[in-house]
Design a protein around this motif. Structure first.
Motif, PDB file in Angstrom:
ATOM      1  N   ALA A  52       0.848  -1.203   0.000  1.00 17.68           N
ATOM      2  CA  ALA A  52       0.000   0.000   0.000  1.00 17.68           C
ATOM      3  C   ALA A  52       0.878   1.246   0.000  1.00 17.68           C
ATOM      4  O   ALA A  52       0.545   2.257  -0.629  1.00 17.68           O
ATOM      5  CB  ALA A  52      -0.925  -0.005   1.209  1.00 17.68           C
ATOM      6  N   ASP A  55       1.980   2.032  -3.421  1.00 24.59           N
ATOM      7  CA  ASP A  55       0.939   2.749  -4.170  1.00 24.59           C
ATOM      8  C   ASP A  55       0.998   4.246  -3.882  1.00 24.59           C
ATOM      9  O   ASP A  55       0.853   5.072  -4.787  1.00 24.59           O
ATOM     10  CB  ASP A  55      -0.442   2.212  -3.791  1.00 24.59           C
ATOM     11  N   VAL A  56       1.196   4.585  -2.616  1.00 23.64           N
ATOM     12  CA  VAL A  56       1.266   6.003  -2.250  1.00 23.64           C
ATOM     13  C   VAL A  56       2.505   6.638  -2.880  1.00 23.64           C
ATOM     14  O   VAL A  56       2.461   7.768  -3.371  1.00 23.64           O
ATOM     15  CB  VAL A  56       1.282   6.178  -0.727  1.00 23.64           C
ATOM     16  N   VAL A  59       1.814   7.522  -6.362  1.00 23.03           N
ATOM     17  CA  VAL A  59       1.047   8.768  -6.474  1.00 23.03           C
ATOM     18  C   VAL A  59       2.002   9.960  -6.386  1.00 23.03           C
ATOM     19  O   VAL A  59       1.932  10.904  -7.182  1.00 23.03           O
ATOM     20  CB  VAL A  59      -0.022   8.854  -5.371  1.00 23.03           C
ATOM     21  N   GLY A  62       3.895  10.389  -9.540  1.00 20.64           N
ATOM     22  CA  GLY A  62       3.092  11.045 -10.571  1.00 20.64           C
ATOM     23  C   GLY A  62       3.125  12.555 -10.430  1.00 20.64           C
ATOM     24  O   GLY A  62       3.204  13.285 -11.430  1.00 20.64           O
ATOM     25  N   LEU A  63       3.084  13.025  -9.188  1.00 15.88           N
ATOM     26  CA  LEU A  63       3.159  14.473  -8.946  1.00 15.88           C
ATOM     27  C   LEU A  63       4.515  15.019  -9.381  1.00 15.88           C
ATOM     28  O   LEU A  63       4.607  16.111  -9.951  1.00 15.88           O
ATOM     29  CB  LEU A  63       2.927  14.777  -7.467  1.00 15.88           C
ATOM     30  N   ALA A 148       0.814  20.174  -4.459  1.00 17.72           N
ATOM     31  CA  ALA A 148       1.741  19.099  -4.098  1.00 17.72           C
ATOM     32  C   ALA A 148       2.051  19.121  -2.602  1.00 17.72           C
ATOM     33  O   ALA A 148       2.102  18.066  -1.950  1.00 17.72           O
ATOM     34  CB  ALA A 148       3.025  19.224  -4.914  1.00 17.72           C
ATOM     35  N   ALA A 151      -0.860  17.732  -0.915  1.00 15.04           N
ATOM     36  CA  ALA A 151      -0.989  16.295  -1.177  1.00 15.04           C
ATOM     37  C   ALA A 151      -0.019  15.500  -0.307  1.00 15.04           C
ATOM     38  O   ALA A 151      -0.389  14.490   0.295  1.00 15.04           O
ATOM     39  CB  ALA A 151      -0.732  16.012  -2.650  1.00 15.04           C
ATOM     40  N   GLY A 154      -1.251  15.514   3.073  1.00 14.94           N
ATOM     41  CA  GLY A 154      -2.497  14.776   3.198  1.00 14.94           C
ATOM     42  C   GLY A 154      -2.338  13.273   3.192  1.00 14.94           C
ATOM     43  O   GLY A 154      -3.180  12.556   3.748  1.00 14.94           O
ATOM     44  N   VAL A 155      -1.280  12.775   2.557  1.00 13.08           N
ATOM     45  CA  VAL A 155      -1.115  11.313   2.488  1.00 13.08           C
ATOM     46  C   VAL A 155      -0.303  10.765   3.655  1.00 13.08           C
ATOM     47  O   VAL A 155      -0.180   9.543   3.794  1.00 13.08           O
ATOM     48  CB  VAL A 155      -0.470  10.855   1.161  1.00 13.08           C
ATOM     49  N   SER A 158      -1.649   7.924   5.516  1.00 13.43           N
ATOM     50  CA  SER A 158      -1.859   6.691   4.758  1.00 13.43           C
ATOM     51  C   SER A 158      -0.676   5.743   4.813  1.00 13.43           C
ATOM     52  O   SER A 158      -0.813   4.564   4.490  1.00 13.43           O
ATOM     53  CB  SER A 158      -2.153   7.030   3.282  1.00 13.43           C
TER      54      SER A 158
END
Lengths: 199, 123
Positions: A52, A55-56, A59, A62-63, A148, A151, A154-155, A158
């Motif tokens: 997991a 996956d983060v 992300v 991608g930014l 960014a 983001a 914010g993650v 997670s």
């Protein structure tokens, strides 16, 4: 390299075994710090990451790809003159450093790093056709850097790995630095209220 | 029914609309500050495009590569489901790629109001 041994207690392994999560090597988690010069004592005792977390990280990657593309578009536009151009090139180099660290870490964790789009695709995504002035370039960069920073903040909750959460916070700090410098270049006021970043 | 689907179905049955009214104008400001890194209105970026998301079935924006979990969720995005999603996407749909959350109920309501305003055909 994925490793499911020597990282977690049986209870923790059981907890993290659901939802397709795979416990990953602590050594690999530390690579993100080393690859980008983020080395710190915290990484010597890195906690286990999971699929997991990969996956983060993708992300985040991608930014970073998009930020590199955005600054490339800005630099090639001919609209930026020194010192704004110099600033853009510096910030792009930061994002390239972030990208390289993320790609290396995702690979070491056994994941597949997200590929970058073409510059033309980023230009379309970002509405580059509407950019007419140097201020337009700086405002786009400012908007992306703010997004960014938020983001990355914010993650943070997670991440299974607290060490990766710390890396996310450090990436957020870089983006906040960029946003602040761009806001200064644009003559924008800084936030009047505290705690203006993050979810 | 697989366990995960059963849990999700159960969650959907118990979702209640958010208790707070949303301010679309403030939601737009929040969206531009917090969502724009991954989303655009009319282009797929790290996340899918957002125009028209309210009322749309999850995992169906053309051209975006969704996680299998979201594609299989059959969620329709409305105020209740979006509130649960923004509160904790990975708790709501385990296996989703979405990681960002909004902790404050008012912020979620405002962003949802903004997204709804972009989908005038929605209820």
């Amino acid at each position: 390299m994925i490793s499911t041994s020597n990282l977690a207690s049986p209870a923790r392994r059981a907890f993290m075994g659901g939802a397709g999560r795979t416990v990953l090597s602590a050594a690999a988690v530390g690579l993100l710090a080393n690859a980008a010069g983020f080395g710190s004592p915290a990484f010597a005792k890195a906690k286990a990451a999971t699929s997991a977390d990969v996956d983060v990280l993708n992300v985040a990657l991608g930014l970073e790809h998009e930020a590199i593309g955005a600054y490339q578009i800005g630099a090639e536009s001919g609209l930026l003159k020194p010192p704004a151009l110099k600033l853009a090139v510096l910030f792009q180099s930061h994002h390239k450093g972030h990208r390289d660290a993320l790609v290396a870490t995702i690979g070491k964790l056994g994941g597949t790093a997200l590929a970058a789009k073409t510059t033309a695709e980023y230009a379309a995504d970002l509405g580059a056709a509407a950019i007419k002035t140097d201020l337009d370039v700086l405002k786009l960069a400012q908007k992306l850097e703010l997004g960014a920073a938020n983001a990355y903040l914010g993650v943070i909750p997670s991440f299974e790995s607290r060490d990766l959460a710390q890396v996310s916070a450090r990436l957020a700090a870089d983006e906040t630095m960029h946003w602040t410098a761009l806001s200064g270049a644009l003559g924008d006021m800084l936030p009047a209220q505290p705690l203006s970043f993050g979810a | 029914m697989p366990l995960r689907a059963a849990i999700l179905f159960s969650a959907l049955l118990t979702v209640a609309p958010p208790a707070v009214a949303g301010d679309a104008a403030h939601g737009q400001a929040l969206w531009e500050a917090k969502c724009i890194a991954c989303h655009a209105l009319d282009a797929n970026k790290v996340g899918p495009k957002h125009r028209g998301v309210y009322g749309r079935e999850a995992g169906t924006a053309p051209g975006y590569s969704y996680s299998p979990a979201l594609k299989a969720s059959h969620i329709v995005w409305d105020a209740a489901s979006l509130d649960m999603w923004l509160k904790g996407p990975r708790a709501f749909v385990p296996g989703t790629k979405m990681t960002f959350s909004l902790a404050q109920p008012q912020d979620r309501a405002d962003v949802i109001a903004y997204l709804k305003s972009l989908s005038p055909a929605a209820d």
